[in-house]
Design an enzyme around this catalytic site. Structure first.
Site, PDB file in Angstrom:
ATOM      1  N   GLU A   1     -10.824  32.995   2.513  1.00 43.15           N
ATOM      2  CA  GLU A   1     -10.890  31.630   1.996  1.00 43.15           C
ATOM      3  C   GLU A   1     -11.591  31.644   0.639  1.00 43.15           C
ATOM      4  OE1 GLU A   1     -10.660  27.994   1.044  1.00 43.15           O
ATOM      5  OE2 GLU A   1      -9.775  28.520   2.984  1.00 43.15           O
TER       6      GLU A   1
ATOM      7  N   CYS B   1       2.721  22.344   5.256  1.00 38.63           N
ATOM      8  CA  CYS B   1       2.790  20.880   5.205  1.00 38.63           C
ATOM      9  C   CYS B   1       3.824  20.407   4.200  1.00 38.63           C
ATOM     10  CB  CYS B   1       1.418  20.289   4.863  1.00 38.63           C
ATOM     11  SG  CYS B   1       0.730  20.843   3.292  1.00 38.63           S
TER      12      CYS B   1
ATOM     13  N   CYS C   1       0.835  -1.197   0.000  1.00 46.15           N
ATOM     14  CA  CYS C   1       0.000   0.000   0.000  1.00 46.15           C
ATOM     15  C   CYS C   1       0.872   1.250   0.000  1.00 46.15           C
ATOM     16  CB  CYS C   1      -0.907  -0.012   1.227  1.00 46.15           C
ATOM     17  SG  CYS C   1      -1.936   1.456   1.401  1.00 46.15           S
TER      18      CYS C   1
ATOM     19  N   GLN D   1      -8.067  19.523   9.488  1.00 44.72           N
ATOM     20  CA  GLN D   1      -6.860  18.741   9.710  1.00 44.72           C
ATOM     21  C   GLN D   1      -7.222  17.310  10.111  1.00 44.72           C
ATOM     22  OE1 GLN D   1      -3.909  19.605   8.992  1.00 44.72           O
ATOM     23  NE2 GLN D   1      -3.742  21.822   9.095  1.00 44.72           N
TER      24      GLN D   1
ATOM     25  N   CYS E   1       1.257   4.556   3.636  1.00 42.07           N
ATOM     26  CA  CYS E   1       2.127   4.779   4.806  1.00 42.07           C
ATOM     27  C   CYS E   1       3.519   4.238   4.516  1.00 42.07           C
ATOM     28  CB  CYS E   1       1.553   4.094   6.041  1.00 42.07           C
ATOM     29  SG  CYS E   1      -0.085   4.663   6.509  1.00 42.07           S
TER      30      CYS E   1
ATOM     31  N   ASP F   1      -1.626  29.571   6.088  1.00 41.87           N
ATOM     32  CA  ASP F   1      -1.739  28.113   6.050  1.00 41.87           C
ATOM     33  C   ASP F   1      -2.126  27.725   4.630  1.00 41.87           C
ATOM     34  OD1 ASP F   1      -1.910  25.450   6.597  1.00 41.87           O
ATOM     35  OD2 ASP F   1      -3.591  25.603   8.005  1.00 41.87           O
TER      36      ASP F   1
ATOM     37  N   CYS G   1      -7.736  -0.370   8.098  1.00 37.85           N
ATOM     38  CA  CYS G   1      -6.555   0.481   7.970  1.00 37.85           C
ATOM     39  C   CYS G   1      -6.200   0.989   9.359  1.00 37.85           C
ATOM     40  CB  CYS G   1      -6.833   1.638   7.021  1.00 37.85           C
ATOM     41  SG  CYS G   1      -5.482   2.822   6.890  1.00 37.85           S
TER      42      CYS G   1
END
Length: 456
Positions: A339, A412, A78, A288, A81, A385, A159
């Site tokens: 936004e 991020c 997968c 988040q 991860c 952000d 998962c």
């Protein structure tokens, strides 16, 4: 000269930004998915380029002392991860070092990087899942994330990085969707594809503090006979399921969700508690995915902005549903949030009203780079952000044209952060006080960071 298909043995010395193992052969960098620093491996070359090689892992000859048995049985295939085989301490150490090196290499910045705020727990943390769907040749429904470097689904029934309350829904929902005989659009909305239109993704969301659940089917059309009956059965099976929705995404695009979401049963939002405040989170709005870590970021955000006077004004660019705007308003700031997405703006306004903060927080729909210079006039502080790609040149120019006293920049993507910080600091207008890394995405190569800048 290396050639495709050639087998090599090498020691892996580092990780790439996507979590691939990094080794060297005759002075060239070799990227190997699934390999870890400290491994000695055998690889078969798949790509031979002028500046790098890509190898497929064949065998781990000598495992790294930091290698562990992954908590998920699908981890080797997968693509969700990539760092599950790496133990938690080594992962945290690599993320800290990787951020520091990226800031130096790309931005030329020797900023004080604080110790990583590691995640605890490292499993069961994701409050949202968007799971691709397809049918195999015999009609069996498959649901799961994509195999690394491909569009082939790795079929799963659970998962372990998902919140257990949505993880437990996957297997029974797969069985119900398979029995429905609804078509599956495994070509991503291509209406001329052989399989035709149909379901694309299964969306699940949970309120980490409240336990409320949302289920959203993403489809290229609304011809799903029996959906209402299934929705009733799902809500009876899971009393915490406050809504079943259908999102329509007919276009052949990588954008997962479309503009229209219909409520089949219940409502299209759930209640959540975040940083002591009440929030509504809709099926199609961003929040988040690691609620606990996002809350841990809030005090550092307030530190970065410093104590403002009683009438201090703050602009929150890319504010979403008010995730950070409202805790800052509750702390005494007068906040204006910007936004682009109208649904998020509407939810932010509802969240401000629910917490009786309308007098301290207002939200406007705007394309941030186009209005940023004008809206920064008179602002003492700025929260950034942005999306993963970071600031556009227009946004950076707008900040430098009307610079507030302090900036708190949440990112991020370390590479985008390093580039943007370098441009803001090279102007001589700002100095970088510190950077706080925080692990929002354990078992992956992603790391979040908060940068604190102050006007000189």
């Amino acid at each position: 000269m290396a050639s495709v298909g050639e087998k090599l043995q090498m020691e892996i010395t580092d990780l790439g930004h996507d979590g691939q193992g990094v080794g060297r052969h005759d002075g060239q960098v070799v990227f190997v998915s699934g390999a870890l620093p400290g491994d000695t491996v055998e690889v078969r070359l798949q790509v031979v380029a002028r500046r790098h090689l890509v190898g497929q892992l064949q065998r781990v000859l000598t495992p790294s002392p930091d290698r562990r048995r992954p908590p998920c049985i699908l981890a080797d295939n997968c693509g969700g991860c990539s760092l599950q085989p790496l133990n938690d301490a080594a992962e945290a150490e690599w993320k800290q070092r990787s951020l520091e090196q990226t800031l130096q290499r790309i931005g030329g910045l020797n900023a004080p990087v604080r110790p990583l705020l590691a995640a605890d727990p490292t499993l069961g943390y994701r409050n949202r899942a968007l799971i691709p769907l397809e049918r195999s040749g015999d009609g069996t429904l498959r649901a799961g994330y994509y195999r690394r470097g491909s569009h082939r689904i790795v079929n799963m029934a659970r998962c372990p990085v998902l919140d257990p309350r949505i993880d437990a829904m996957i297997a029974p929902l797969k069985a119900d969707l398979e029995a429905s005989d609804w078509p599956i659009d495994r070509h991503g909305g291509d209406l001329e594809a052989e399989d035709g239109p149909g379901l694309r993704h299964l969306g699940l969301r949970v309120g980490a503090a409240t336990g409320e659940l949302l289920l959203t089917l993403i489809s290229s059309h609304d011809e799903l006979p029996g959906l209402e009956t299934l929705a009733d059965a799902w809500r009876q099976r899971w009393p915490e399921l406050v809504g079943v929705c259908l999102n329509l995404q007919p276009r052949p695009t990588n954008r997962l969700m479309g503009d229209e979401t219909r409520v089949i049963r219940g409502r299209d939002w759930l209640n959540e508690t975040f940083s002591g405040l009440r929030f509504r989170i809709a099926a199609d709005t961003f929040f988040q995915v690691n609620t606990r870590q996002a809350e841990r970021l809030v005090p550092h955000l307030m530190e970065a902005l410093g104590p403002g006077p009683g009438d201090a004004s703050l602009l929150d660019a890319y504010c979403g549903i008010g995730t950070y705007s409202l805790p800052l308003a509750a702390a005494g700031w007068h906040v204006t949030g910007l936004e682009l997405h109208p649904r998020a703006v509407a939810m932010a306004r509802l969240n401000a009203a629910a917490n009786e903060l309308e007098g301290r927080a207002q939200f406007d729909q705007a394309d941030v780079p186009l209005v940023l210079e004008e809206r920064l006039q008179g602002m003492q502080a700025l929260v950034l952000d942005p999306p993963r790609k970071g600031l556009s040149p227009a946004a950076t120019a707008a900040i430098l044209a009307a610079p507030p006293s302090r900036i708190a920049y949440v990112s991020c993507d370390p590479a985008a952060l390093a580039r943007d910080l370098a441009q803001l600091c090279a102007s001589g207008v700002y100095r970088l006080n510190w950077v706080q890394p925080i692990d929002f995405f354990p078992n992956t190569s992603h790391v979040e960071a908060l940068a604190a800048l102050e006007r000189r």
